[in-house]
Design a protein around this motif. Sequence first.
Motif, PDB file in Angstrom:
ATOM      1  N   SER A  90      31.912  39.001  72.555  1.00 59.43           N
ATOM      2  CA  SER A  90      32.960  38.264  73.242  1.00 59.43           C
ATOM      3  C   SER A  90      32.405  37.534  74.463  1.00 59.43           C
ATOM      4  O   SER A  90      32.750  36.376  74.727  1.00 59.43           O
ATOM      5  CB  SER A  90      34.074  39.223  73.667  1.00 59.43           C
ATOM      6  OG  SER A  90      35.026  38.561  74.444  1.00 59.43           O
ATOM      7  N   ASP A 137      30.410  34.547  73.323  1.00 62.30           N
ATOM      8  CA  ASP A 137      31.295  33.430  72.986  1.00 62.30           C
ATOM      9  C   ASP A 137      31.792  32.715  74.238  1.00 62.30           C
ATOM     10  O   ASP A 137      31.912  31.483  74.257  1.00 62.30           O
ATOM     11  CB  ASP A 137      32.482  33.919  72.154  1.00 62.30           C
ATOM     12  CG  ASP A 137      32.092  34.299  70.738  1.00 62.30           C
ATOM     13  OD1 ASP A 137      31.004  33.875  70.284  1.00 62.30           O
ATOM     14  OD2 ASP A 137      32.874  35.015  70.089  1.00 62.30           O
ATOM     15  N   THR A 138      32.073  33.484  75.278  1.00 65.38           N
ATOM     16  CA  THR A 138      32.507  32.893  76.540  1.00 65.38           C
ATOM     17  C   THR A 138      31.396  32.046  77.149  1.00 65.38           C
ATOM     18  O   THR A 138      31.647  30.932  77.643  1.00 65.38           O
ATOM     19  CB  THR A 138      32.941  33.988  77.534  1.00 65.38           C
ATOM     20  OG1 THR A 138      33.968  34.773  76.934  1.00 65.38           O
ATOM     21  CG2 THR A 138      33.432  33.392  78.835  1.00 65.38           C
ATOM     22  N   SER A 152      29.027  30.553  75.496  1.00 63.12           N
ATOM     23  CA  SER A 152      28.923  29.353  74.657  1.00 63.12           C
ATOM     24  C   SER A 152      30.016  28.345  74.992  1.00 63.12           C
ATOM     25  O   SER A 152      29.760  27.137  75.061  1.00 63.12           O
ATOM     26  CB  SER A 152      29.019  29.722  73.178  1.00 63.12           C
ATOM     27  OG  SER A 152      27.913  30.477  72.789  1.00 63.12           O
ATOM     28  N   THR A 153      31.219  28.832  75.210  1.00 62.48           N
ATOM     29  CA  THR A 153      32.319  27.938  75.576  1.00 62.48           C
ATOM     30  C   THR A 153      32.050  27.270  76.915  1.00 62.48           C
ATOM     31  O   THR A 153      32.272  26.059  77.069  1.00 62.48           O
ATOM     32  CB  THR A 153      33.639  28.718  75.626  1.00 62.48           C
ATOM     33  OG1 THR A 153      33.860  29.347  74.366  1.00 62.48           O
ATOM     34  CG2 THR A 153      34.803  27.810  75.960  1.00 62.48           C
ATOM     35  N   ILE A 154      31.569  28.022  77.882  1.00 58.40           N
ATOM     36  CA  ILE A 154      31.227  27.448  79.184  1.00 58.40           C
ATOM     37  C   ILE A 154      30.119  26.412  79.033  1.00 58.40           C
ATOM     38  O   ILE A 154      30.151  25.347  79.667  1.00 58.40           O
ATOM     39  CB  ILE A 154      30.841  28.561  80.183  1.00 58.40           C
ATOM     40  CG1 ILE A 154      32.067  29.403  80.518  1.00 58.40           C
ATOM     41  CG2 ILE A 154      30.208  27.982  81.449  1.00 58.40           C
ATOM     42  CD1 ILE A 154      31.771  30.662  81.291  1.00 58.40           C
ATOM     43  N   PHE A 210      29.520  24.487  76.402  1.00 53.58           N
ATOM     44  CA  PHE A 210      30.092  23.269  75.837  1.00 53.58           C
ATOM     45  C   PHE A 210      30.917  22.505  76.874  1.00 53.58           C
ATOM     46  O   PHE A 210      30.899  21.273  76.909  1.00 53.58           O
ATOM     47  CB  PHE A 210      30.950  23.587  74.606  1.00 53.58           C
ATOM     48  CG  PHE A 210      30.138  23.884  73.378  1.00 53.58           C
ATOM     49  CD1 PHE A 210      29.227  22.969  72.887  1.00 53.58           C
ATOM     50  CD2 PHE A 210      30.297  25.086  72.703  1.00 53.58           C
ATOM     51  CE1 PHE A 210      28.485  23.233  71.751  1.00 53.58           C
ATOM     52  CE2 PHE A 210      29.566  25.356  71.563  1.00 53.58           C
ATOM     53  CZ  PHE A 210      28.649  24.432  71.089  1.00 53.58           C
ATOM     54  N   ILE A 211      31.627  23.225  77.734  1.00 60.04           N
ATOM     55  CA  ILE A 211      32.406  22.572  78.793  1.00 60.04           C
ATOM     56  C   ILE A 211      31.480  21.861  79.776  1.00 60.04           C
ATOM     57  O   ILE A 211      31.739  20.713  80.174  1.00 60.04           O
ATOM     58  CB  ILE A 211      33.321  23.589  79.498  1.00 60.04           C
ATOM     59  CG1 ILE A 211      34.431  24.032  78.544  1.00 60.04           C
ATOM     60  CG2 ILE A 211      33.900  23.019  80.788  1.00 60.04           C
ATOM     61  CD1 ILE A 211      35.255  25.189  79.047  1.00 60.04           C
ATOM     62  N   GLN A 248      28.720  24.440  64.858  1.00 59.58           N
ATOM     63  CA  GLN A 248      28.061  24.158  66.129  1.00 59.58           C
ATOM     64  C   GLN A 248      27.874  22.649  66.310  1.00 59.58           C
ATOM     65  O   GLN A 248      28.059  22.127  67.416  1.00 59.58           O
ATOM     66  CB  GLN A 248      26.712  24.855  66.201  1.00 59.58           C
ATOM     67  CG  GLN A 248      26.078  24.778  67.562  1.00 59.58           C
ATOM     68  CD  GLN A 248      24.805  25.597  67.656  1.00 59.58           C
ATOM     69  OE1 GLN A 248      24.258  26.058  66.673  1.00 59.58           O
ATOM     70  NE2 GLN A 248      24.323  25.763  68.872  1.00 59.58           N
ATOM     71  N   LEU A 255      31.381  21.241  67.193  1.00 65.13           N
ATOM     72  CA  LEU A 255      31.735  21.591  68.568  1.00 65.13           C
ATOM     73  C   LEU A 255      30.966  20.735  69.568  1.00 65.13           C
ATOM     74  O   LEU A 255      31.536  20.222  70.535  1.00 65.13           O
ATOM     75  CB  LEU A 255      31.452  23.072  68.833  1.00 65.13           C
ATOM     76  CG  LEU A 255      32.496  24.067  68.362  1.00 65.13           C
ATOM     77  CD1 LEU A 255      31.967  25.489  68.480  1.00 65.13           C
ATOM     78  CD2 LEU A 255      33.761  23.910  69.179  1.00 65.13           C
ATOM     79  N   TYR A 256      29.674  20.578  69.336  1.00 68.34           N
ATOM     80  CA  TYR A 256      28.843  19.787  70.233  1.00 68.34           C
ATOM     81  C   TYR A 256      29.335  18.345  70.283  1.00 68.34           C
ATOM     82  O   TYR A 256      29.513  17.772  71.365  1.00 68.34           O
ATOM     83  CB  TYR A 256      27.384  19.835  69.779  1.00 68.34           C
ATOM     84  CG  TYR A 256      26.409  19.467  70.865  1.00 68.34           C
ATOM     85  CD1 TYR A 256      25.848  20.434  71.674  1.00 68.34           C
ATOM     86  CD2 TYR A 256      26.065  18.144  71.104  1.00 68.34           C
ATOM     87  CE1 TYR A 256      24.969  20.103  72.683  1.00 68.34           C
ATOM     88  CE2 TYR A 256      25.187  17.804  72.109  1.00 68.34           C
ATOM     89  CZ  TYR A 256      24.640  18.783  72.885  1.00 68.34           C
ATOM     90  OH  TYR A 256      23.776  18.448  73.891  1.00 68.34           O
ATOM     91  N   PHE A 290      32.870  18.077  72.101  1.00 66.83           N
ATOM     92  CA  PHE A 290      32.848  18.176  73.557  1.00 66.83           C
ATOM     93  C   PHE A 290      32.151  16.985  74.200  1.00 66.83           C
ATOM     94  O   PHE A 290      32.581  16.504  75.247  1.00 66.83           O
ATOM     95  CB  PHE A 290      32.203  19.491  74.011  1.00 66.83           C
ATOM     96  CG  PHE A 290      33.153  20.646  74.026  1.00 66.83           C
ATOM     97  CD1 PHE A 290      33.914  20.917  75.141  1.00 66.83           C
ATOM     98  CD2 PHE A 290      33.307  21.456  72.908  1.00 66.83           C
ATOM     99  CE1 PHE A 290      34.812  21.979  75.161  1.00 66.83           C
ATOM    100  CE2 PHE A 290      34.198  22.514  72.915  1.00 66.83           C
ATOM    101  CZ  PHE A 290      34.951  22.784  74.037  1.00 66.83           C
TER     102      PHE A 290
END
Length: 160
Positions: free
Chosen positions: A35, A38-39, A41-43, A45-46, A106, A109-110, A113
């Motif tokens: 988890s 994943d967080t 990875s999300t950060i 991408f942001i 991936q 997502l890339y 973003f």
Amino acid sequence: MRNRWLPVGVLAGVLFLVNVVARLVGRFAFDDDLSAQDTVSTIMFIVIGLITAVLAFRWGRARPLDSWSGDLVAIVTTAMLLTVLAGPFISGDSPFRNGAGAFFAQIWLYLGFTIGGAILGYLVLMVLGWDYRSQSLKRYEENRLAAARPTKNRRSTIRR
């Protein structure tokens, strides 16, 4: 030639470096916690989306859209290929370890973003009226109005 491609290479390297840092943080700080990974990875991408938003904002002020959009596409494509193909080796994986679905997820997502960040940055620039085209139209209008104004106020020569 160097002046054009050096910034493209450096900025692609910066986007890849963000990925490297995120992978190393995920590997060493949160090795067992999926988890948290994943967080991270999300950060990541942001942050990558925000970098492309800032690029679009800065370049959109100084140059027309068609002159910098190709550079941004080259930056995003290079960084994405490095991230997807070379990035997994940094965290001890291989690109296709989790299957083709995860590999293409991936990529999507890339792209989502980075494209979203670029569009957001350019839209903010347009809303503020600071983009290259708006500024060109503003200068054109000012020059046109200045040319239409009479230079002197002459009195009428009609005698009464």
